[in-house]
Design a protein around this motif. Structure first.
Motif, short mmCIF file in Angstrom:
data_model
loop_
_atom_site.label_atom_id
_atom_site.label_comp_id
_atom_site.label_asym_id
_atom_site.label_seq_id
_atom_site.Cartn_x
_atom_site.Cartn_y
_atom_site.Cartn_z
N ALA A 1 -5.33 31.80 -12.24
CA ALA A 1 -4.78 30.47 -11.59
C ALA A 1 -3.43 30.26 -11.93
N TRP A 2 -3.21 30.48 -13.25
CA TRP A 2 -1.98 30.22 -14.04
C TRP A 2 -0.77 31.19 -13.62
N PHE A 3 -1.23 32.20 -13.67
CA PHE A 3 -0.02 33.21 -13.38
C PHE A 3 0.19 33.07 -11.89
N SER A 4 -1.02 32.79 -10.96
CA SER A 4 -0.39 32.71 -9.46
C SER A 4 0.19 31.51 -9.21
N GLY A 5 0.15 30.42 -9.95
CA GLY A 5 0.66 29.07 -9.87
C GLY A 5 2.36 29.28 -10.18
N LEU A 6 2.38 30.16 -11.38
CA LEU A 6 3.85 30.34 -11.84
C LEU A 6 4.45 31.27 -10.82
N ARG A 7 3.82 32.16 -10.15
CA ARG A 7 4.31 33.00 -9.11
C ARG A 7 4.96 32.28 -7.71
N GLU A 8 3.94 31.29 -7.62
CA GLU A 8 4.42 30.33 -6.37
C GLU A 8 5.35 29.31 -6.69
N PHE A 9 5.45 28.71 -7.98
CA PHE A 9 6.58 27.75 -8.37
C PHE A 9 7.67 28.43 -8.31
N PHE A 10 8.11 29.53 -8.92
CA PHE A 10 9.29 30.40 -9.04
C PHE A 10 9.66 30.82 -7.78
N GLU B 1 9.39 28.69 -5.22
CA GLU B 1 9.56 27.31 -4.62
C GLU B 1 8.46 27.00 -3.45
N ASP B 2 7.27 27.59 -3.62
CA ASP B 2 6.43 27.11 -2.89
C ASP B 2 5.46 26.23 -3.47
N TRP B 3 5.78 24.78 -3.60
CA TRP B 3 5.40 23.88 -4.38
C TRP B 3 4.04 23.61 -4.06
N LYS B 4 3.46 23.50 -2.82
CA LYS B 4 2.15 22.91 -2.65
C LYS B 4 1.20 24.02 -3.15
N ALA B 5 1.48 25.18 -2.93
CA ALA B 5 0.58 26.40 -3.24
C ALA B 5 0.60 26.33 -4.77
N ALA B 6 1.65 26.22 -5.50
CA ALA B 6 1.81 26.21 -7.09
C ALA B 6 0.95 25.05 -7.50
N ALA B 7 1.12 23.77 -6.80
CA ALA B 7 0.40 22.83 -7.33
C ALA B 7 -1.13 23.10 -7.07
N ARG B 8 -2.06 23.70 -6.10
CA ARG B 8 -3.27 24.00 -6.12
C ARG B 8 -3.52 24.72 -7.44
N TYR B 9 -2.75 25.91 -7.79
CA TYR B 9 -3.06 26.76 -8.61
C TYR B 9 -3.13 25.93 -9.98
N PHE B 10 -2.05 25.27 -10.48
CA PHE B 10 -1.97 24.58 -11.67
C PHE B 10 -3.01 23.41 -11.67
N GLU B 11 -3.36 22.79 -10.69
CA GLU B 11 -4.55 22.15 -10.79
C GLU B 11 -6.08 22.89 -11.08
N ALA B 12 -6.03 24.01 -10.58
CA ALA B 12 -7.35 24.72 -10.90
C ALA B 12 -7.18 25.15 -12.37
N ALA B 13 -5.87 25.53 -12.82
CA ALA B 13 -5.85 25.72 -14.05
C ALA B 13 -6.18 24.73 -15.35
N ASP B 14 -5.85 23.30 -14.82
CA ASP B 14 -5.83 22.46 -15.60
C ASP B 14 -7.30 21.96 -15.83
N LYS B 15 -8.10 22.22 -14.86
CA LYS B 15 -9.67 21.97 -14.60
C LYS B 15 -10.22 22.91 -15.77
N LEU B 16 -9.69 23.91 -15.65
CA LEU B 16 -10.80 25.21 -16.48
C LEU B 16 -10.47 24.85 -17.99
N VAL B 17 -8.94 24.68 -18.26
CA VAL B 17 -8.79 24.26 -19.74
C VAL B 17 -7.86 23.13 -19.60
N PRO B 18 -8.36 21.71 -19.84
CA PRO B 18 -7.64 20.75 -19.63
C PRO B 18 -6.64 20.51 -20.68
#
Length: 449
Positions: A301-310, A312-329
């Motif tokens: 989730a973290w790697f996918s979020g970073l890929r979308e973040f850089f 500039e697909d902000w909405k997709a990045a947010a979904r991945y980051f939220e999933a990562a934050d749930k796994l390890v808050p």
């Protein structure tokens, strides 16, 4: 490079080796139990397997895993100094710190008297603190002692494998250290003691890894002929066990020892630090339960979020980051980048003018314009031949018919006659040339202006 370091940072942990002690001694009034200050050393580790498996240096956990004799003696002396010395100084009417030479002599006699009957019970423990601040008790599952050249002292690879409870931690992939070359960029992540104890930094500095940058500067061997990688990336006490990552965020090796200046001060000489190659880590864990896959649900989730973040697909990045934050808050890097992503969704940053695509468009249009002109010119001149080709026809016996169709004013100004040519003014062409008899078996060449 920023993306690679963000990939790596959440997987780096603070390793703490602590040894508390219960010391039973007799200061002259009967046995008493004293608890001296806890001995504590810190270092760095990193998740090699997302199921809680961590790599660090052997010397980081050594005081708690195999407490040395000097540590037992140190705790005993601290207990005697704390429990017995103040009473003796008071009986002799000496104020602590007033007469250091006398106080030191009293302390030495007291140690000689009390230490032989002192009993020390050590309580060692290894702990791990992840970057969210959560602390876990760790088990040392495999241990290799530090490199040593002292006679009679076992020398090893200076690696330790720890296990903490959990199943979905961040994890770092291993690079192939054999393909490393001198000059390759390298980044050391860890918890240098100078940062942990800095009076101007808040508590968050003690759980978020610091990064230093450098390059591979050599390939050497230690005193036991085991390969090590030399780097000029700065390091300090507390960085030991930290990952040295490449430009992709994969672990090239583990920081093991630094170089000290000669003399009693022993300050660190920067530019001469050494790293255990990642291939040695693979060898170290091959007979354990560790799976070197570089994957976990958090990492995916973290790697996918970073890929979308850089990208500039902000909405997709947010979904991945939220999933990562749930796994390890509450990991600082995840919270920071997630906050930035949400801000970009709410207030999209201005996009720079697309000069690149404008330049591409102008180039294509220019190319099309030149191509059109070239095509038009080719179409207009597709039947034109040079005088040399007419000469070759004559020499080949083809006897072409030459029509002199120059405009009348040009012909009159320069009445140059072409031998055996047929004069035909353009005005005659406009009115028709029905009466012109030509041999259709011969090639016809028109000469015009």
């Amino acid at each position: 490079m920023q993306e690679a370091l963000l990939r790596a940072k959440p997987a780096v942990v603070l390793v703490i080796a602590e040894v508390s002690a219960e010391v039973t001694l007799d200061c002259g009034a009967g046995p008493t139990t004293v608890t001296p200050p806890v001995f504590r050393e810190t270092g760095t580790g990193w998740f090699v397997d997302g199921r809680g498996w961590i790599i660090t240096n052997g010397h980081v956990v050594q005081p708690a895993h195999t407490p040395p004799r000097w540590l037992v003696n140190q705790q005993a002396q601290r207990a005697v100094t704390t429990a017995c010395l103040p009473k003796v100084l008071q009986r002799q009417g000496i104020i602590p710190g007033e007469r250091p030479d006398v106080e030191d002599a009293v302390k030495r006699r007291l140690l000689d008297q009390v230490l032989p009957t002192t009993k020390v019970k050590l309580n060692p423990q290894v702990s791990v603190v992840i970057s969210s601040g959560a602390r876990f008790k760790a088990e040392v599952k495999k241990y290799s002692p530090p490199v040593s050249n002292e006679p009679g002292v076992m020398s090893g690879r200076d690696l330790a494998l720890l296990l903490i409870p959990g199943a979905e931690f961040p994890v770092l992939p291993l690079a192939d250290s054999k393909v490393g070359r001198i000059g390759d960029p390298i980044h050391i992540l860890g918890f240098p003691g100078v940062v942990l104890s800095h009076e101007l930094l808040n508590q968050s500095a003690s759980v978020e890894a610091s990064v230093t940058n450098g390059a591979v500067s050599g390939f050497k061997q230690d005193v036991t002929n085991q390969p090590v990688i030399q780097t000029d990336a700065p390091a300090a006490w507390g960085n030991s066990g930290g990952p040295a990552v490449d430009q992709k965020g994969a672990v090239l090796g583990v920081l093991t020892f630094v170089s000290l200046a000669p003399g009693p001060e022993g300050s660190i000489v920067q530019g001469f630090n050494f790293v255990i190659p990642s291939d040695a880590v693979r060898e170290f864990v091959k007979d354990t339960e560790v799976k070197i896959e570089g994957k976990s649900k958090f990492t995916d989730a973290w790697f996918s979020g970073l890929r979308e973040f850089f990208s500039e697909d902000w909405k997709a990045a947010a979904r991945y980051f939220e999933a990562a934050d749930k796994l390890v808050p509450n990991l600082p890097d995840v919270k920071r980048v997630l906050g930035e992503t949400r801000e970009n969704i709410k207030n999209p940053p201005p996009r720079p003018f697309p000069w690149f695509w404008v330049a591409v468009g102008v180039t294509l249009l220019s190319g099309a314009g030149y191509g059109g002109q070239f095509g038009l010119r080719w179409h207009r001149n597709r039947y034109r031949i040079q005088p040399s080709e007419v000469i070759r026809m004559l020499e080949a016996g083809k006897a072409p018919i030459v029509l002199d169709v120059r405009r009348t004013e040009v012909y009159d100004a320069l009445p140059l006659k072409i031998p055996n040519s047929v004069r035909l003014a353009p005005e005659e062409l406009a009115s028709g040339v029905g009466g012109l008899e030509l041999d259709t078996t011969r090639p016809v060449v028109a000469y015009c202006t």
